[in-house]
Design a protein around this motif. Structure first.
Motif, PDB file in Angstrom:
ATOM      1  N   UNK A 108       0.803  -1.218   0.000  1.00 28.78           N
ATOM      2  CA  UNK A 108       0.000   0.000   0.000  1.00 28.78           C
ATOM      3  C   UNK A 108       0.836   1.269   0.000  1.00 28.78           C
ATOM      4  N   UNK A 109       2.126   1.153   0.261  1.00 20.04           N
ATOM      5  CA  UNK A 109       2.973   2.340   0.254  1.00 20.04           C
ATOM      6  C   UNK A 109       3.170   2.876  -1.154  1.00 20.04           C
ATOM      7  N   UNK A 110       2.932   2.058  -2.137  1.00 29.75           N
ATOM      8  CA  UNK A 110       3.063   2.502  -3.520  1.00 29.75           C
ATOM      9  C   UNK A 110       1.778   3.222  -3.922  1.00 29.75           C
ATOM     10  N   UNK A 111       1.902   4.492  -4.263  1.00 30.73           N
ATOM     11  CA  UNK A 111       0.716   5.298  -4.535  1.00 30.73           C
ATOM     12  C   UNK A 111      -0.171   4.685  -5.607  1.00 30.73           C
ATOM     13  N   UNK A 112       0.431   4.165  -6.680  1.00 30.11           N
ATOM     14  CA  UNK A 112      -0.364   3.605  -7.772  1.00 30.11           C
ATOM     15  C   UNK A 112      -1.177   2.415  -7.293  1.00 30.11           C
ATOM     16  N   UNK A 113      -0.549   1.522  -6.511  1.00 28.40           N
ATOM     17  CA  UNK A 113      -1.255   0.343  -6.026  1.00 28.40           C
ATOM     18  C   UNK A 113      -2.368   0.719  -5.060  1.00 28.40           C
ATOM     19  N   UNK A 114      -2.086   1.678  -4.186  1.00 29.62           N
ATOM     20  CA  UNK A 114      -3.108   2.116  -3.240  1.00 29.62           C
ATOM     21  C   UNK A 114      -4.300   2.714  -3.984  1.00 29.62           C
ATOM     22  N   UNK A 115      -4.032   3.477  -5.029  1.00 28.30           N
ATOM     23  CA  UNK A 115      -5.110   4.083  -5.799  1.00 28.30           C
ATOM     24  C   UNK A 115      -5.979   3.029  -6.466  1.00 28.30           C
ATOM     25  N   UNK A 116      -5.353   1.955  -6.965  1.00 29.44           N
ATOM     26  CA  UNK A 116      -6.101   0.864  -7.581  1.00 29.44           C
ATOM     27  C   UNK A 116      -7.036   0.228  -6.569  1.00 29.44           C
ATOM     28  N   UNK A 117      -6.528  -0.039  -5.373  1.00 33.08           N
ATOM     29  CA  UNK A 117      -7.348  -0.651  -4.338  1.00 33.08           C
ATOM     30  C   UNK A 117      -8.484   0.248  -3.898  1.00 33.08           C
ATOM     31  N   UNK A 118      -8.214   1.530  -3.776  1.00 33.08           N
ATOM     32  CA  UNK A 118      -9.251   2.474  -3.363  1.00 33.08           C
ATOM     33  C   UNK A 118     -10.348   2.588  -4.411  1.00 33.08           C
ATOM     34  N   UNK A 119      -9.939   2.602  -5.685  1.00 32.98           N
ATOM     35  CA  UNK A 119     -10.926   2.661  -6.761  1.00 32.98           C
ATOM     36  C   UNK A 119     -11.813   1.422  -6.745  1.00 32.98           C
ATOM     37  N   UNK A 120     -11.198   0.243  -6.612  1.00 31.43           N
ATOM     38  CA  UNK A 120     -11.961  -1.007  -6.601  1.00 31.43           C
ATOM     39  C   UNK A 120     -12.931  -1.041  -5.433  1.00 31.43           C
ATOM     40  N   UNK A 121     -12.478  -0.602  -4.253  1.00 29.34           N
ATOM     41  CA  UNK A 121     -13.338  -0.620  -3.068  1.00 29.34           C
ATOM     42  C   UNK A 121     -14.487   0.374  -3.207  1.00 29.34           C
ATOM     43  N   UNK A 122     -14.187   1.568  -3.710  1.00 31.73           N
ATOM     44  CA  UNK A 122     -15.222   2.588  -3.849  1.00 31.73           C
ATOM     45  C   UNK A 122     -16.286   2.169  -4.860  1.00 31.73           C
ATOM     46  N   UNK A 123     -15.863   1.690  -6.016  1.00 31.42           N
ATOM     47  CA  UNK A 123     -16.834   1.309  -7.035  1.00 31.42           C
ATOM     48  C   UNK A 123     -17.648   0.090  -6.600  1.00 31.42           C
ATOM     49  N   UNK A 124     -17.012  -0.841  -5.896  1.00 34.58           N
ATOM     50  CA  UNK A 124     -17.738  -1.996  -5.371  1.00 34.58           C
ATOM     51  C   UNK A 124     -18.850  -1.537  -4.447  1.00 34.58           C
ATOM     52  N   UNK A 125     -18.548  -0.596  -3.570  1.00 33.63           N
ATOM     53  CA  UNK A 125     -19.549  -0.106  -2.623  1.00 33.63           C
ATOM     54  C   UNK A 125     -20.662   0.648  -3.348  1.00 33.63           C
ATOM     55  N   UNK A 126     -20.298   1.470  -4.314  1.00 32.70           N
ATOM     56  CA  UNK A 126     -21.286   2.290  -5.003  1.00 32.70           C
ATOM     57  C   UNK A 126     -22.225   1.457  -5.871  1.00 32.70           C
ATOM     58  N   UNK A 127     -21.747   0.346  -6.405  1.00 30.55           N
ATOM     59  CA  UNK A 127     -22.649  -0.553  -7.133  1.00 30.55           C
ATOM     60  C   UNK A 127     -23.816  -0.941  -6.234  1.00 30.55           C
ATOM     61  N   UNK A 128     -23.507  -1.249  -4.977  1.00 35.37           N
ATOM     62  CA  UNK A 128     -24.546  -1.655  -4.035  1.00 35.37           C
ATOM     63  C   UNK A 128     -25.536  -0.573  -3.682  1.00 35.37           C
ATOM     64  N   UNK A 129     -25.233   0.680  -4.036  1.00 35.63           N
ATOM     65  CA  UNK A 129     -26.137   1.793  -3.763  1.00 35.63           C
ATOM     66  C   UNK A 129     -27.148   2.012  -4.877  1.00 35.63           C
ATOM     67  N   UNK A 130     -27.009   1.285  -5.976  1.00 33.97           N
ATOM     68  CA  UNK A 130     -27.911   1.469  -7.114  1.00 33.97           C
ATOM     69  C   UNK A 130     -29.284   0.865  -6.826  1.00 33.97           C
ATOM     70  N   UNK A 131     -30.213   1.108  -7.746  1.00 29.71           N
ATOM     71  CA  UNK A 131     -31.586   0.604  -7.594  1.00 29.71           C
ATOM     72  C   UNK A 131     -31.795  -0.738  -8.273  1.00 29.71           C
ATOM     73  N   UNK A 132     -30.926  -1.075  -9.234  1.00 24.74           N
ATOM     74  CA  UNK A 132     -31.010  -2.350  -9.935  1.00 24.74           C
ATOM     75  C   UNK A 132     -29.623  -2.666 -10.482  1.00 24.74           C
ATOM     76  N   UNK A 133     -29.424  -3.946 -10.862  1.00 25.47           N
ATOM     77  CA  UNK A 133     -28.083  -4.397 -11.196  1.00 25.47           C
ATOM     78  C   UNK A 133     -28.101  -5.327 -12.406  1.00 25.47           C
ATOM     79  N   UNK A 134     -27.066  -5.162 -13.261  1.00 23.78           N
ATOM     80  CA  UNK A 134     -26.834  -6.091 -14.363  1.00 23.78           C
ATOM     81  C   UNK A 134     -25.418  -6.626 -14.176  1.00 23.78           C
ATOM     82  N   UNK A 135     -25.316  -7.937 -13.932  1.00 25.98           N
ATOM     83  CA  UNK A 135     -24.044  -8.532 -13.561  1.00 25.98           C
ATOM     84  C   UNK A 135     -23.702  -9.720 -14.456  1.00 25.98           C
ATOM     85  N   UNK A 136     -22.435 -10.100 -14.419  1.00 23.82           N
ATOM     86  CA  UNK A 136     -21.985 -11.346 -15.015  1.00 23.82           C
ATOM     87  C   UNK A 136     -21.587 -12.297 -13.897  1.00 23.82           C
TER      88      UNK A 136
END
Length: 229
Positions: free
Chosen positions: A153-181
């Motif tokens: 996590x000390x590497x800024x690029x890697x930390x940013x990747x993890x933060x993006x993945x976590x944020x988008x994962x959470x925000x998907x769950x805030x939607x009203x409906x979902x289309x998934x694979x």
């Protein structure tokens, strides 16, 4: 995956546990989301790049459909990268047809926006070029693979990747409906929203229109989806 792989919903098939689970108010389709929401408390800083998206997701006057497309890890490992990089919206048209069917069936006249997430940067740009007028996403964030992020996590690029993945994962769950694979990231994100009756398959599981009654079934969520204890 031989034997019991620890799928959470399987415990609801055990007669000796059914009364206990019912007493707790748990259902097979909502247990994972309930537990995840109880355990996970994302740091507010990871949502800073998504202020405008969060405002719309919190506004009940807008109906938001989350769409997640996983192209595959090859895009990060340079394996068949040419093939994955050239995939376009047309290769995944079932997802977008499903989102349009959801709009007709569930939006009830409200304006509709799509929150789109993919592991592929080129796919995100293809979708914006075709459906930019419908996208809730304010910009196309460049995704990466989270492998090694936690220990590096000390590497800024890697930390940013993890933060993006976590944020988008959470925000998907805030939607009203979902289309998934059939992929763990999208499925677990949608199950966090605990609205299985508005969760639909966009991939090979899709055998009927995305209309009431044709939603994904909890029994279909197995293997790589990682909905486990």
């Amino acid at each position: 995956f031989i034997g019991n792989p620890g799928l959470i919903h399987m415990i609801f098939l055990e007669g000796k546990h059914q009364a206990q689970l019912a007493a707790l108010g748990l259902k097979a389709e909502s247990a994972w989301g309930c537990l995840f929401n109880f355990i996970a408390q994302p740091h507010p800083s990871i949502f800073e790049p998504f202020a405008s998206e969060m405002a719309v997701l919190a506004d009940t006057r807008t109906f938001v459909v989350a769409i997640h497309i996983r192209v595959g890890d090859e895009i990060y490992h340079n394996v068949s990268s040419a093939a994955t990089a050239t995939k376009t919206v047309d290769d995944y048209k079932g997802y977008f047809e499903c989102a349009e069917e959801i709009e007709l069936s569930f939006a009830a006249g409200r304006p509709v926006r799509w929150f789109f997430v993919s592991d592929s940067g080129p796919m995100r740009r293809h979708v914006r070029a075709r459906y930019g007028h419908k996208l809730l996403n304010a910009k196309d964030h460049e995704p990466g693979h989270v492998t090694g992020v936690a220990i590096n996590a000390q590497m800024d690029a890697s930390a940013a990747v993890g933060q993006l993945a976590a944020a988008e994962h959470w925000l998907i769950g805030e939607a009203d409906a979902y289309v998934m694979g059939d992929t763990g990231y999208g499925i677990t994100a949608s199950l966090r929203g605990m609205q299985l009756n508005r969760t639909f398959w966009g991939d090979f599981h899709r055998t009927a229109p995305c209309t009431p009654g044709n939603h994904a079934q909890i029994e279909q969520i197995t293997g790589w989806s990682k909905v486990r204890r």
